[in-house]
Design an enzyme around this catalytic site. Structure first.
Site, PDB file in Angstrom:
ATOM      1  N   SER A  61       0.720  -1.431  -0.098  1.00 39.93           N
ATOM      2  CA  SER A  61       0.335  -0.690  -0.062  1.00 39.93           C
ATOM      3  C   SER A  61       1.498   1.244  -0.299  1.00 39.93           C
ATOM      4  O   SER A  61       2.070   1.501   0.306  1.00 39.93           O
ATOM      5  CB  SER A  61      -1.111  -0.215   1.105  1.00 39.93           C
ATOM      6  OG  SER A  61      -1.560  -1.111   1.190  1.00 39.93           O
TER       7      SER A  61
HETATM    8  N1  SAH Z   1      -0.055  -5.081   4.194  1.00 41.94           N
HETATM    9  C1  SAH Z   1       0.797  -5.317   3.119  1.00 41.94           C
HETATM   10  C2  SAH Z   1      -0.307  -4.930   1.640  1.00 41.94           C
HETATM   11  C3  SAH Z   1      -0.579  -6.519   0.848  1.00 41.94           C
HETATM   12  S1  SAH Z   1      -1.888  -5.881  -0.218  1.00 41.94           S
HETATM   13  C4  SAH Z   1       1.953  -5.100   3.321  1.00 41.94           C
HETATM   14  O1  SAH Z   1       2.267  -3.925   3.213  1.00 41.94           O
HETATM   15  O2  SAH Z   1       2.406  -5.018   1.307  1.00 41.94           O
HETATM   16  C5  SAH Z   1      -2.894  -7.413   0.835  1.00 41.94           C
HETATM   17  C6  SAH Z   1      -2.439  -8.708   1.114  1.00 41.94           C
HETATM   18  O3  SAH Z   1      -3.738  -9.605   1.134  1.00 41.94           O
HETATM   19  C7  SAH Z   1      -2.062  -9.992  -0.063  1.00 41.94           C
HETATM   20  O4  SAH Z   1      -0.450 -10.436  -0.064  1.00 41.94           O
HETATM   21  C8  SAH Z   1      -2.702 -11.298  -0.247  1.00 41.94           C
HETATM   22  O5  SAH Z   1      -1.985 -11.767  -1.211  1.00 41.94           O
HETATM   23  C9  SAH Z   1      -3.209 -11.010   1.167  1.00 41.94           C
HETATM   24  N2  SAH Z   1      -4.997 -11.919   1.373  1.00 41.94           N
HETATM   25  C10 SAH Z   1      -5.964 -11.509   0.225  1.00 41.94           C
HETATM   26  N3  SAH Z   1      -6.323 -12.662   0.712  1.00 41.94           N
HETATM   27  C11 SAH Z   1      -6.194 -13.200   2.054  1.00 41.94           C
HETATM   28  C12 SAH Z   1      -6.749 -13.808   3.332  1.00 41.94           C
HETATM   29  N4  SAH Z   1      -7.821 -14.464   2.859  1.00 41.94           N
HETATM   30  N5  SAH Z   1      -6.527 -13.777   4.053  1.00 41.94           N
HETATM   31  C13 SAH Z   1      -5.226 -13.613   3.933  1.00 41.94           C
HETATM   32  N6  SAH Z   1      -3.807 -12.761   3.498  1.00 41.94           N
HETATM   33  C14 SAH Z   1      -5.011 -12.663   2.188  1.00 41.94           C
END
Ligand code: SAH
Length: 218
Positions: free
Chosen positions: A69
């Site tokens: 993000s």
């Molecule tokens: N907070 C992260 C943002 C990653 S984007 C950072 O600082 O980089 C959101 C993430 O949520 C992705 O990696 C995706 O794989 C994960 N995600 C999506 N659905 C999910 C679920 N049901 N359980 C765990 N993670 C999930």
């Protein structure tokens, strides 16, 4: 945190300080959050080829179709979650590269973070270990319904958007706890959910754009 990772040029502490100045100009007011954003070396969480853009106010790809993000959103969500108070136990759904978890580690006593994509989970684990961040528990799991281990939480952050507010997740909030999450499919909004003695209070905040919450592990 291990500071031998201090960068140079576009990844230097000065560049990071400029990012923090920009966050201030964008109306982030919580000095504890700004200090956390100032202390975490964001450039280490993205591919080396993108490190020069790590402190721009943009989201960047982190592979597997996922994104880290933009700094403003990380700061804003952390500020809303904190509400000016020290946090106890916090859950993040969607570890991704681990950046938000690292920021949370500076403002909460204990952080749990779940990721459904194994290589992302493993990479985040390696990096947080290298940075000597020890109050983050990472789990490879589907966090759709939260995480039983550690619940209830004083704070929950979702880094991916669900189509609707999840009752299961709300159930993992402690009384007095706060949850910040994007909700929606085409059109998404950030929501704040507060658990009180009598139930839940939901507040719609600004429009946002997040990757979707997906079920199952990968
Ligand atoms: N907070 C992260 C943002 C990653 S984007 C950072 O600082 O980089 C959101 C993430 O949520 C992705 O990696 C995706 O794989 C994960 N995600 C999506 N659905 C999910 C679920 N049901 N359980 C765990 N993670 C999930």
């Amino acid at each position: 945190m291990n500071l031998q990772h201090a960068g140079i040029g576009m990844t230097s502490p000065r560049t990071r300080a400029r990012m923090v100045d920009r966050l201030r100009a964008q109306a982030i007011r919580d000095e504890t959050v700004l200090a956390a954003m100032n202390s975490v070396p964001r450039h280490l969480f993205v591919d080396e080829a993108l490190a020069g853009r790590a402190y721009d106010d943009v989201s960047l790809p982190i592979n597997y179709g996922q994104t880290i993000s933009q700094p403003y959103i990380v700061a804003r969500m952390t500020e809303v979650l904190r509400n000016g108070k020290q946090l106890g136990k916090v859950l993040e759904v969607g570890t991704g590269c681990g950046y938000q978890a690292a920021v949370l580690s500076q403002v909460a006593q204990q952080v749990y973070s779940v990721e459904r994509i194994l290589p992302l989970h493993e990479r985040a684990r390696k990096l947080l270990r290298e940075l000597k961040i020890r109050n983050v528990v990472l789990r490879h799991a589907d966090g759709t319904s939260g995480l039983t281990e550690g619940a209830p939480f004083d704070g929950i952050i979702m880094a991916c958007a669900a189509p609707a507010l999840s009752e299961a997740l709300k159930g993992q909030l402690a009384v007095g706890g706060r949850m910040v999450l994007p909700v929606g499919t085409q059109e998404q909004f950030l929501y704040l959910v507060e658990r009180t003695e009598n139930g839940f209070k939901e507040t719609r905040l600004e429009a946002v754009k997040f990757v979707p919450l997906l079920a199952g592990m990968a």
